[in-house]
Design a protein around this motif. Structure first.
Motif, PDB file in Angstrom:
ATOM      1  N   ASP A 130       0.811  -1.219   0.000  1.00  0.00           N
ATOM      2  CA  ASP A 130       0.000   0.000   0.000  1.00  0.00           C
ATOM      3  C   ASP A 130       0.842   1.265   0.000  1.00  0.00           C
ATOM      4  O   ASP A 130       0.436   2.288   0.541  1.00  0.00           O
ATOM      5  N   THR A 147      -1.407  -0.026   7.534  1.00  0.00           N
ATOM      6  CA  THR A 147      -2.582   0.447   6.816  1.00  0.00           C
ATOM      7  C   THR A 147      -3.773   0.469   7.762  1.00  0.00           C
ATOM      8  O   THR A 147      -4.092  -0.543   8.385  1.00  0.00           O
ATOM      9  N   THR A 159      -0.627   4.331   5.795  1.00  0.00           N
ATOM     10  CA  THR A 159      -1.577   4.451   4.700  1.00  0.00           C
ATOM     11  C   THR A 159      -2.976   4.425   5.292  1.00  0.00           C
ATOM     12  O   THR A 159      -3.298   3.545   6.085  1.00  0.00           O
ATOM     13  N   SER A 163      -6.814   3.938   4.277  1.00  0.00           N
ATOM     14  CA  SER A 163      -7.543   3.371   3.142  1.00  0.00           C
ATOM     15  C   SER A 163      -9.022   3.311   3.460  1.00  0.00           C
ATOM     16  O   SER A 163      -9.423   3.116   4.579  1.00  0.00           O
TER      17      SER A 163
END
Length: 84
Positions: free
Chosen positions: A12, A19, A82, A84
């Motif tokens: 990612d 994440t 990250t 998401s």
């Protein structure tokens, strides 16, 4: 609200990452790989023949405390966080 925090993610973004998967995406894309993230509420969902509670309320501080544990990996690999 998040439904998952995945450590040691290498797909990612650059380097080793954590994440954080958030709930509440309004797009409902037909190719979505994370349908458990579409509704902004805690849900009971069927997974592999069992029922699982998906989603939890967290503060920014709680997320930061969790991801800071992996800071040495981020620094060495050029990774990071990250959303998401």
């Amino acid at each position: 609200m998040v439904f998952s925090i995945e450590e040691f993610s290498v797909y990612d973004g650059p380097g080793i990452r954590t994440t954080v998967f958030l709930k509440g995406c309004p797009l409902s894309c037909t190719w979505c790989h994370n349908p458990e993230g579409q509704e902004f509420k805690i849900q009971e969902m069927n997974f592999a023949g069992g029922v699982k509670t998906v989603g939890r309320d967290v503060t920014v501080r709680e997320v930061l405390e969790e991801i800071k544990k992996d800071m040495p990996y981020y620094m060495r690999s050029g990774g990071g966080l990250t959303l998401s």
